[in-house]
Enzyme design. Structure first.
Site, PDB file in Angstrom:
ATOM      1  N   HIS A   1     -44.243 -27.739   9.909  1.00 19.56           N
ATOM      2  CA  HIS A   1     -43.529 -26.603  10.521  1.00 19.56           C
ATOM      3  C   HIS A   1     -44.457 -25.514  11.068  1.00 19.56           C
ATOM      4  O   HIS A   1     -44.027 -24.692  11.883  1.00 19.56           O
ATOM      5  CB  HIS A   1     -42.580 -25.951   9.513  1.00 19.56           C
ATOM      6  CG  HIS A   1     -41.449 -26.825   9.077  1.00 19.56           C
ATOM      7  ND1 HIS A   1     -40.582 -27.413   9.978  1.00 19.56           N
ATOM      8  CD2 HIS A   1     -41.041 -27.210   7.842  1.00 19.56           C
ATOM      9  CE1 HIS A   1     -39.680 -28.129   9.300  1.00 19.56           C
ATOM     10  NE2 HIS A   1     -39.943 -28.025   8.008  1.00 19.56           N
TER      11      HIS A   1
ATOM     12  N   ASP B   1     -39.582 -36.831   7.667  1.00 18.87           N
ATOM     13  CA  ASP B   1     -39.067 -35.734   6.841  1.00 18.87           C
ATOM     14  C   ASP B   1     -37.617 -35.428   7.228  1.00 18.87           C
ATOM     15  O   ASP B   1     -37.230 -35.609   8.381  1.00 18.87           O
ATOM     16  CB  ASP B   1     -39.944 -34.506   7.107  1.00 18.87           C
ATOM     17  CG  ASP B   1     -39.801 -33.406   6.077  1.00 18.87           C
ATOM     18  OD1 ASP B   1     -40.698 -33.288   5.219  1.00 18.87           O
ATOM     19  OD2 ASP B   1     -38.806 -32.656   6.147  1.00 18.87           O
TER      20      ASP B   1
ATOM     21  N   HIS C   1     -36.394 -32.609   7.638  1.00 20.20           N
ATOM     22  CA  HIS C   1     -36.422 -31.484   8.579  1.00 20.20           C
ATOM     23  C   HIS C   1     -37.154 -31.887   9.861  1.00 20.20           C
ATOM     24  O   HIS C   1     -38.099 -32.681   9.825  1.00 20.20           O
ATOM     25  CB  HIS C   1     -37.146 -30.284   7.958  1.00 20.20           C
ATOM     26  CG  HIS C   1     -36.512 -29.786   6.683  1.00 20.20           C
ATOM     27  ND1 HIS C   1     -36.908 -30.232   5.446  1.00 20.20           N
ATOM     28  CD2 HIS C   1     -35.531 -28.884   6.478  1.00 20.20           C
ATOM     29  CE1 HIS C   1     -36.173 -29.613   4.505  1.00 20.20           C
ATOM     30  NE2 HIS C   1     -35.332 -28.787   5.108  1.00 20.20           N
TER      31      HIS C   1
ATOM     32  N   ASP D   1     -37.761 -35.626   1.496  1.00 20.30           N
ATOM     33  CA  ASP D   1     -36.624 -34.756   1.183  1.00 20.30           C
ATOM     34  C   ASP D   1     -35.311 -35.241   1.794  1.00 20.30           C
ATOM     35  O   ASP D   1     -34.294 -34.572   1.683  1.00 20.30           O
ATOM     36  CB  ASP D   1     -36.912 -33.291   1.581  1.00 20.30           C
ATOM     37  CG  ASP D   1     -37.531 -33.152   2.955  1.00 20.30           C
ATOM     38  OD1 ASP D   1     -37.613 -34.151   3.695  1.00 20.30           O
ATOM     39  OD2 ASP D   1     -37.938 -32.016   3.293  1.00 20.30           O
TER      40      ASP D   1
HETATM   41 ZN   LIG Z   1     -38.637 -31.217   4.907  1.00 21.81          ZN
END
Ligand SMILES: [Zn+2]
Ligand SMILES: [Zn+2]
Length: 391
Positions: free
Chosen positions: A132, A168, A170, A257
């Site tokens: 990120h 991931d 995200h 995750d």
């Molecule tokens: Zn994540």
């Protein structure tokens, strides 16, 4: 020759935002204890390497010098710098944050150098995958973007094309943004739809800058997507675009995750499915990139029952000694986990081979995952001369 290099040092546990923060160093500690108890550190096909924090010049291959100075300043003064994402709820300031973040960068850059030189085929940094972080700001538990630094190092060493695959839950927004206009880097992110999860980006219509159309690929999956349908989505998108792109190396991010037990996301992807995905990326690296594969960690907040299982499996996969599905987990590791966490860890490594159906079985318009897959294929496949509807 070793097949794989694992970057590890207990110093990597110092990437620590403090008590109560989801990015707990225990996830790495329990992973490495499992790696050890499984005997992986004794495998002749695996070597372990340690690194010092990266120099500023290395960090600045993907970050603005002003941002690196701001991280140092915040760490020294303890003062937040919210414009640069420092001292927020997600990224609290801590005294050694520059060194901790720069050490992750050094490990992923070492991994990139090790596979590019051909000294090893694969390299793994389970502490990395901080996808990120932006050029000029921290975001989502990520101070410096080691994943982008690994990609950039491969380019700087002479690679013309690098594929980045992000598993991931995200969206891999930081890596995507850093290479948005760079036709040498294909970023593929398979994640929970940004309308329902941080960071809110990663829509299928986002396909890269004008100079790099088709080199950003986003699969945005609905909440509660299960392992079988997650694998269906991966299979329907990732290999086709990666093969067309023809990378000389693959960097993958294995944030775990997406599991149903993860407290931060709403996907439902089993350990078995995540292990299968790692095997697929590995196979793809051998097929298209002469085996050059850098595998990174990432998110993952179910620190007892998910993270150690997925990442120890990743290390075993890279070392060409894959763990059998349903393997009984070592009693010594289970005992250590009980002592450290007070929790009762899983007895077995998943339940068996993950089941899934390939896209060639047909498109189901009533299935929201199939609609998500088709949206991505419609936006991206034509730029690669591929058929969005058929394999
Ligand atoms: Zn994540
Ligand atoms: Zn291999």
């Amino acid at each position: 020759m070793c097949v794989a290099r694992l970057l590890w040092s207990p110093e990597l546990l110092r990437y620590d935002f403090g008590p109560g923060h989801p990015m707990a160093p225990a996830r790495l500690d329990l992973t490495m204890r499992l790696v050890a108890e499984l005997g992986l550190l004794d495998q002749p096909s695996l070597e372990v390497g340690d690194v010092d924090p990266a120099d500023d010049a290395v960090v600045q291959t993907v970050h603005d010098p002003e941002y690196v100075a701001a991280v140092r300043r915040a760490a020294t003064t303890g003062q937040p710098d919210p414009a640069r994402g420092l001292g927020t709820e997600d990224d609290p300031v801590f005294a050694t944050m520059h060194e901790a973040g720069a050490r992750l960068v050094a490990a992923s850059v070492d991994a990139a150098e090790s596979v590019w030189s051909g000294r090893v085929a694969h390299a793994v940094n389970v502490a990395g995958g901080m996808h990120h972080a932006r050029r000029g700001a921290a975001s989502g538990f990520c101070i410096y973007n080691d994943a982008a630094a690994a990609v950039q190092r491969l380019l700087d060493l002479g690679a013309d094309r690098v594929a980045y695959v992000d598993l991931d839950a995200h969206h891999g927004d930081g890596v995507e943004s850093i290479f948005w206009d760079d036709p040498r880097v294909l970023t593929v992110s398979v994640h929970q739809d940004g309308h329902t999860l941080f960071p809110g980006t990663g829509n299928p219509a986002d396909i890269g800058g004008t100079a790099a159309q088709g080199t950003a690929v986003n699969v945005a999956l609905p909440p509660r997507t299960d392992g079988g349908r997650w694998l269906r989505a991966l299979d329907a998108v990732v290999p086709a675009v990666v093969r067309e792109f023809g990378p000389q190396a693959i960097v993958s991010q294995h944030g775990c995750d997406a599991h149903g037990n993860d407290p931060l996301t709403d996907l439902d992807v089993s350990v078995d499915a995540q292990r299968t995905a790692a095997r697929w990326v590995h196979d793809l690296a051998h097929e298209v990139a002469r085996g050059r594969w850098v595998a990174l960690g990432g998110g993952g907040y179910a620190v007892v029952d998910v993270v150690p299982l997925v990442w120890a499996s990743l290390v075993a996969e890279a070392a060409h000694v894959p763990l059998p599905p349903g393997l009984q987990l070592p009693a010594a590791w289970r005992h250590e986990v009980e002592e450290l966490s007070g929790l009762d860890p899983a007895e077995r490594l998943g339940t068996g081979e993950a089941e899934w159906r390939p896209w060639s079985d047909g498109y189901d318009p009533s299935d929201d995952v199939d609609r998500a897959i088709l949206a991505t294929r419609r936006h991206v496949f034509p730029t690669w001369g591929l058929d969005p509807y058929r394999d």
